[in-house]
Design a protein around this motif. Structure first.
Motif, PDB file in Angstrom:
ATOM      1  N   PRO A 192      32.776 -38.059  -3.705  1.00 29.19           N
ATOM      2  CA  PRO A 192      32.142 -38.782  -2.598  1.00 29.19           C
ATOM      3  C   PRO A 192      32.420 -38.093  -1.266  1.00 29.19           C
ATOM      4  CG  PRO A 192      33.393 -40.290  -3.990  1.00 29.19           C
ATOM      5  CD  PRO A 192      33.722 -38.900  -4.434  1.00 29.19           C
ATOM      6  N   ALA A 193      31.421 -38.059  -0.415  1.00 33.33           N
ATOM      7  CA  ALA A 193      31.579 -37.472   0.918  1.00 33.33           C
ATOM      8  C   ALA A 193      32.597 -38.285   1.716  1.00 33.33           C
ATOM      9  CB  ALA A 193      30.242 -37.455   1.645  1.00 33.33           C
ATOM     10  N   PRO A 194      33.378 -37.625   2.557  1.00 38.15           N
ATOM     11  CA  PRO A 194      34.355 -38.350   3.377  1.00 38.15           C
ATOM     12  C   PRO A 194      33.714 -39.480   4.191  1.00 38.15           C
ATOM     13  CG  PRO A 194      34.795 -36.010   3.500  1.00 38.15           C
ATOM     14  CD  PRO A 194      33.498 -36.172   2.744  1.00 38.15           C
ATOM     15  N   LEU A 195      32.515 -39.260   4.713  1.00 35.61           N
ATOM     16  CA  LEU A 195      31.859 -40.320   5.485  1.00 35.61           C
ATOM     17  C   LEU A 195      31.589 -41.534   4.614  1.00 35.61           C
ATOM     18  CD1 LEU A 195      30.583 -41.417   8.058  1.00 35.61           C
ATOM     19  CD2 LEU A 195      28.457 -40.249   7.402  1.00 35.61           C
ATOM     20  N   LEU A 196      31.158 -41.334   3.400  1.00 35.35           N
ATOM     21  CA  LEU A 196      30.918 -42.453   2.484  1.00 35.35           C
ATOM     22  C   LEU A 196      32.216 -43.211   2.237  1.00 35.35           C
ATOM     23  CD1 LEU A 196      29.094 -44.068   0.588  1.00 35.35           C
ATOM     24  CD2 LEU A 196      29.517 -42.326  -1.157  1.00 35.35           C
ATOM     25  N   GLU A 197      33.294 -42.490   1.995  1.00 37.53           N
ATOM     26  CA  GLU A 197      34.604 -43.136   1.794  1.00 37.53           C
ATOM     27  C   GLU A 197      34.999 -43.960   3.026  1.00 37.53           C
ATOM     28  OE1 GLU A 197      36.373 -43.316  -0.876  1.00 37.53           O
ATOM     29  OE2 GLU A 197      36.128 -41.490  -2.060  1.00 37.53           O
ATOM     30  N   GLN A 198      34.808 -43.397   4.215  1.00 38.62           N
ATOM     31  CA  GLN A 198      35.172 -44.081   5.459  1.00 38.62           C
ATOM     32  C   GLN A 198      34.338 -45.345   5.666  1.00 38.62           C
ATOM     33  OE1 GLN A 198      34.520 -41.063   8.377  1.00 38.62           O
ATOM     34  NE2 GLN A 198      36.250 -39.819   7.689  1.00 38.62           N
ATOM     35  N   LEU A 199      33.047 -45.260   5.407  1.00 41.40           N
ATOM     36  CA  LEU A 199      32.173 -46.416   5.615  1.00 41.40           C
ATOM     37  C   LEU A 199      32.527 -47.551   4.659  1.00 41.40           C
ATOM     38  CD1 LEU A 199      28.726 -44.671   6.205  1.00 41.40           C
ATOM     39  CD2 LEU A 199      30.216 -45.733   7.906  1.00 41.40           C
ATOM     40  N   VAL A 200      32.779 -47.218   3.401  1.00 37.04           N
ATOM     41  CA  VAL A 200      33.162 -48.260   2.437  1.00 37.04           C
ATOM     42  C   VAL A 200      34.487 -48.898   2.848  1.00 37.04           C
ATOM     43  CG1 VAL A 200      33.818 -48.708   0.039  1.00 37.04           C
ATOM     44  CG2 VAL A 200      31.842 -47.256   0.531  1.00 37.04           C
ATOM     45  N   ALA A 201      35.453 -48.067   3.239  1.00 36.86           N
ATOM     46  CA  ALA A 201      36.758 -48.597   3.667  1.00 36.86           C
ATOM     47  C   ALA A 201      36.634 -49.500   4.885  1.00 36.86           C
ATOM     48  CB  ALA A 201      37.718 -47.441   3.962  1.00 36.86           C
ATOM     49  N   ALA A 202      35.663 -49.216   5.744  1.00 39.18           N
ATOM     50  CA  ALA A 202      35.455 -50.016   6.952  1.00 39.18           C
ATOM     51  C   ALA A 202      34.598 -51.256   6.689  1.00 39.18           C
ATOM     52  CB  ALA A 202      34.801 -49.159   8.034  1.00 39.18           C
ATOM     53  N   GLY A 203      34.126 -51.411   5.463  1.00 40.56           N
ATOM     54  CA  GLY A 203      33.319 -52.583   5.123  1.00 40.56           C
ATOM     55  C   GLY A 203      31.872 -52.488   5.536  1.00 40.56           C
ATOM     56  N   VAL A 204      31.411 -51.295   5.872  1.00 39.21           N
ATOM     57  CA  VAL A 204      30.013 -51.096   6.257  1.00 39.21           C
ATOM     58  C   VAL A 204      29.158 -51.191   5.000  1.00 39.21           C
ATOM     59  CG1 VAL A 204      28.376 -49.449   7.258  1.00 39.21           C
ATOM     60  CG2 VAL A 204      30.663 -49.654   8.211  1.00 39.21           C
ATOM     61  N   ARG A 205      28.041 -51.883   5.089  1.00 41.63           N
ATOM     62  CA  ARG A 205      27.217 -52.134   3.912  1.00 41.63           C
ATOM     63  C   ARG A 205      26.023 -51.192   3.800  1.00 41.63           C
ATOM     64  NH1 ARG A 205      28.811 -56.442   1.160  1.00 41.63           N
ATOM     65  NH2 ARG A 205      26.746 -56.786   0.286  1.00 41.63           N
ATOM     66  N   SER A 206      25.680 -50.483   4.898  1.00 39.50           N
ATOM     67  CA  SER A 206      24.524 -49.602   4.892  1.00 39.50           C
ATOM     68  C   SER A 206      24.754 -48.473   5.891  1.00 39.50           C
ATOM     69  CB  SER A 206      23.272 -50.397   5.305  1.00 39.50           C
ATOM     70  OG  SER A 206      22.200 -49.549   5.620  1.00 39.50           O
ATOM     71  N   PHE A 207      24.220 -47.300   5.593  1.00 35.71           N
ATOM     72  CA  PHE A 207      24.308 -46.211   6.568  1.00 35.71           C
ATOM     73  C   PHE A 207      23.661 -46.615   7.873  1.00 35.71           C
ATOM     74  CE2 PHE A 207      25.392 -43.400   3.062  1.00 35.71           C
ATOM     75  CZ  PHE A 207      26.245 -42.518   3.681  1.00 35.71           C
ATOM     76  N   ARG A 208      22.649 -47.447   7.823  1.00 33.32           N
ATOM     77  CA  ARG A 208      21.943 -47.879   9.025  1.00 33.32           C
ATOM     78  C   ARG A 208      22.785 -48.833   9.873  1.00 33.32           C
ATOM     79  NH1 ARG A 208      18.741 -46.307   5.196  1.00 33.32           N
ATOM     80  NH2 ARG A 208      16.738 -45.366   5.605  1.00 33.32           N
ATOM     81  N   ASP A 209      23.834 -49.394   9.294  1.00 33.02           N
ATOM     82  CA  ASP A 209      24.739 -50.292  10.015  1.00 33.02           C
ATOM     83  C   ASP A 209      25.951 -49.550  10.556  1.00 33.02           C
ATOM     84  OD1 ASP A 209      23.078 -52.363   9.274  1.00 33.02           O
ATOM     85  OD2 ASP A 209      24.310 -52.945   7.554  1.00 33.02           O
ATOM     86  N   ARG A 210      25.939 -48.234  10.442  1.00 31.09           N
ATOM     87  CA  ARG A 210      27.098 -47.434  10.866  1.00 31.09           C
ATOM     88  C   ARG A 210      27.443 -47.709  12.327  1.00 31.09           C
ATOM     89  NH1 ARG A 210      27.176 -40.884  11.216  1.00 31.09           N
ATOM     90  NH2 ARG A 210      29.343 -40.701  11.853  1.00 31.09           N
ATOM     91  N   PRO A 211      28.722 -47.964  12.579  1.00 31.92           N
ATOM     92  CA  PRO A 211      29.128 -48.251  13.961  1.00 31.92           C
ATOM     93  C   PRO A 211      28.965 -47.055  14.876  1.00 31.92           C
ATOM     94  CG  PRO A 211      31.007 -48.376  12.431  1.00 31.92           C
ATOM     95  CD  PRO A 211      29.804 -48.032  11.645  1.00 31.92           C
TER      96      PRO A 211
END
Length: 75
Positions: free
Chosen positions: A56-75
């Motif tokens: 998994p890409a580091p960004l994907l790991e970070q988003l899941v860990a942060a509870g983000v549900r969609s790439f479009r919801d990225r903070p």
């Protein structure tokens, strides 16, 4: 492309639909499946085959860990 800021999720999805004939772009597919599901699937594939492109890409790991549900919801 996305993580480097060269293209948006929408740009990439459109390019893959129009340029490659996919029915859905990669980010549309990931959103439909869920970030956590995709991450877990990639982790399982990597654990079995040990191919770096399956990790998994580091960004994907970070988003899941942060509870983000969609790439479009990225903070």
């Amino acid at each position: 492309m996305y993580d480097s800021g060269y293209a948006t999720c929408e740009d990439i999805d459109v390019a893959m639909r129009l340029g490659c004939g996919y029915r859905q772009g990669p980010f549309e597919t990931i959103d439909a499946l869920g970030l956590e599901t995709v991450r877990d699937g990639l982790r399982a594939l990597y654990a079995e085959y040990r191919e770096p492109f399956l990790a998994p890409a580091p960004l994907l790991e970070q988003l899941v860990a942060a509870g983000v549900r969609s790439f479009r919801d990225r903070p």
